[in-house]
Write an enzyme that holds these catalytic residues in place. Structure first.
Site, short mmCIF file in Angstrom:
data_model
loop_
_atom_site.label_atom_id
_atom_site.label_comp_id
_atom_site.label_asym_id
_atom_site.label_seq_id
_atom_site.Cartn_x
_atom_site.Cartn_y
_atom_site.Cartn_z
N ASP A 272 5.50 7.57 -8.14
CA ASP A 272 5.87 6.43 -7.57
C ASP A 272 5.00 6.02 -6.31
OD1 ASP A 272 9.32 6.59 -8.22
OD2 ASP A 272 7.98 5.74 -9.36
N ASP B 202 -4.13 -5.70 2.80
CA ASP B 202 -3.77 -5.15 3.91
C ASP B 202 -3.47 -6.22 4.96
OD1 ASP B 202 -3.69 -2.61 2.65
OD2 ASP B 202 -5.34 -1.86 3.47
#
Length: 441
Positions: free
Chosen positions: A121, A319
């Site tokens: 994950d 980002d």
């Protein structure tokens, strides 16, 4: 637990120096393993993820000397390859996403490496597939040991190859480039990432004696060489920090000068902020942001709502999307944010809605922001940072909000931003570090 307490709503003023680029640091520090000679790297940010990688290299036997706060020398003359099979490496390598970056250099120079199986994950399945598929094209063989939980990699006979990457992964491209520089023959990487960080890595490798062409394009060609030597390298300033500080100035109506931004390496970033109505002025290589009472989002030429979406370089970096989203909450006008590359990056908007922002979360990838035009100030709340970039976006929101905010889980923020509270206080921000437990919900 560490938290930030912020009393917001105050305009800031002054100069701020962006730290060295975190993403570049993880690549070029790993590249020191390609040579037995000394490599000096400066402008290294003092942040958790980078420090962990430096510590890992020390455990491997790299001789490391810290010359000052941001400059280190590395000498990888005597590497302990047995360290890879140790429980210590499994614990450290497994907790650091950047540890995958040492695999390419080790395969190139020593013909073998081992990596602990990464948590699914945390990284996402495809992210590492790009690295593995690239190494396999060069002739590496992966053997998974279910008992130890390690991938052992045999690369005793790396040969140049045509590598078409399944995605333009920055770290995947960097790793395959580092593996290929010492391989026999010619390697061609198509659909390569071409971010400034990757260009910096390739230029550094060429100074060390590598033969890489096509730097800055998505088609990189590498002629393998016998060995590499030492060099000196300086990291670019962190473009994500620069974008964060532009957003901070706009949201708080502050006059801020960001020093030494290496403007030509910022690509489309300044233009995206200008489209949000933020005034930017280049003074030498400093970026001056004047105090603005209001800023208005442009529309497209046909009058339709502006969409800001992320894309591989030279597109807009994912980002900074959370920063753009926060800025838009106080702009005049509306914008659709489309986060294509990552799931769940937009889930922090519930905190902004609690602060008074007008946001419609359309789905996990898209949010529409209805700008408040600074008519309604955000209000301070208690919240928890979910990841590095969302954490800084929430920090900016808190600095612009009226009243007191508390942000928990600031370790997430500090993985990517060094001394952020100290540097913000120097601009006049009312921010302090406190011990506080998050409220249970």
């Amino acid at each position: 637990m560490n938290a930030f307490e912020i009393n917001g709503g105050k305009p800031l003023k002054g100069e701020i120096i962006p730290q060295g680029a975190k993403n570049e640091a993880l690549q070029v520090i790993s590249a020191v393993l390609l040579t037995s000679e000394k490599v000096t790297i400066s402008n290294i940010p003092d942040i958790v993820d980078v420090n962990k990688l430096i510590e890992l290299l020390g455990d491997l036997g790299v001789k490391i000397e810290r010359l000052n706060k941001d400059t280190y020398t590395f000498e990888a003359a005597d590497i302990n390859l047995d360290f890879f099979q140790s429980a210590q490496f499994k614990a450290k390598g497994g907790s650091l996403r950047g540890s995958i970056m040492i695999v390419g250099p080790l395969l190139a120079r020593f013909g073998k490496a081992a990596i602990p199986k990464p948590g699914g994950d945390k990284i996402g399945r495809r992210r590492l597939d790009t690295h593995f598929l690239g190494f396999e094209k060069l002739g590496a063989k992966f053997i998974y040991n279910a008992e130890t939980g390690f991938f052992n990699v045999d690369a005793t006979n790396l040969k140049g190859a045509y590598v078409l990457l399944d995605e333009a992964s920055v770290t995947g491209t960097a790793n395959v480039v580092m593996a290929a520089v010492l391989a026999k023959g010619t390697t061609t990487i198509y659909n390569a990432a071409c971010e400034p960080y990757l260009q910096q890595l390739c230029k550094m490798l060429n100074r060390m004696g590598a033969n890489i062409s096509g730097i800055g394009s998505n088609l990189i060609s590498i002629e393998g060489v016998q060995k590499l030597g030492g060099t000196e390298h300086r990291l670019l300033p962190d473009m994500i920090e620069i974008g964060s500080f532009i957003g901070l100035a706009a949201m708080t109506g502050s006059e801020i000068t960001i020093k030494d931004v290496q403007y030509k390496e910022l690509g489309i970033i300044p233009e995206v902020f200008r489209r949000l109505g933020i005034k930017l002025e280049l003074r030498g290589d400093d970026l001056y942001i004047p105090a603005q009472e209001n800023y208005e989002i442009e529309t497209f030429i046909d009058g339709s709502i502006l969409t800001v979406a992320d894309a591989p370089w030279p597109g807009f970096t994912p980002d900074l999307l959370s920063i753009v989203l926060v800025i838009a909450t106080q702009a005049k006008g509306n914008v659709l944010i489309h986060q294509k590359m990552f799931e769940s990056r937009l889930f922090f908007v519930d905190k902004l809605i609690d602060m008074g922002a007008q946001i419609i979360l359309c789905d996990p990838h898209r949010a529409t922001i209805i700008g408040l035009n600074k008519q309604v100030q955000l209000k301070g709340i208690e919240m928890t940072s979910p990841d590095i970039r969302a954490g800084v976006a929430l920090l900016i929101a808190a600095l612009s909000a009226s009243g007191r905010s508390i942000i928990h889980n600031i370790e997430q923020i500090e993985r990517g931003y060094q001394d952020i509270d100290i540097r913000l206080r120097a601009l006049g921000a009312d921010i302090k570090r406190i011990n506080a437990m998050p409220k249970s919900h």
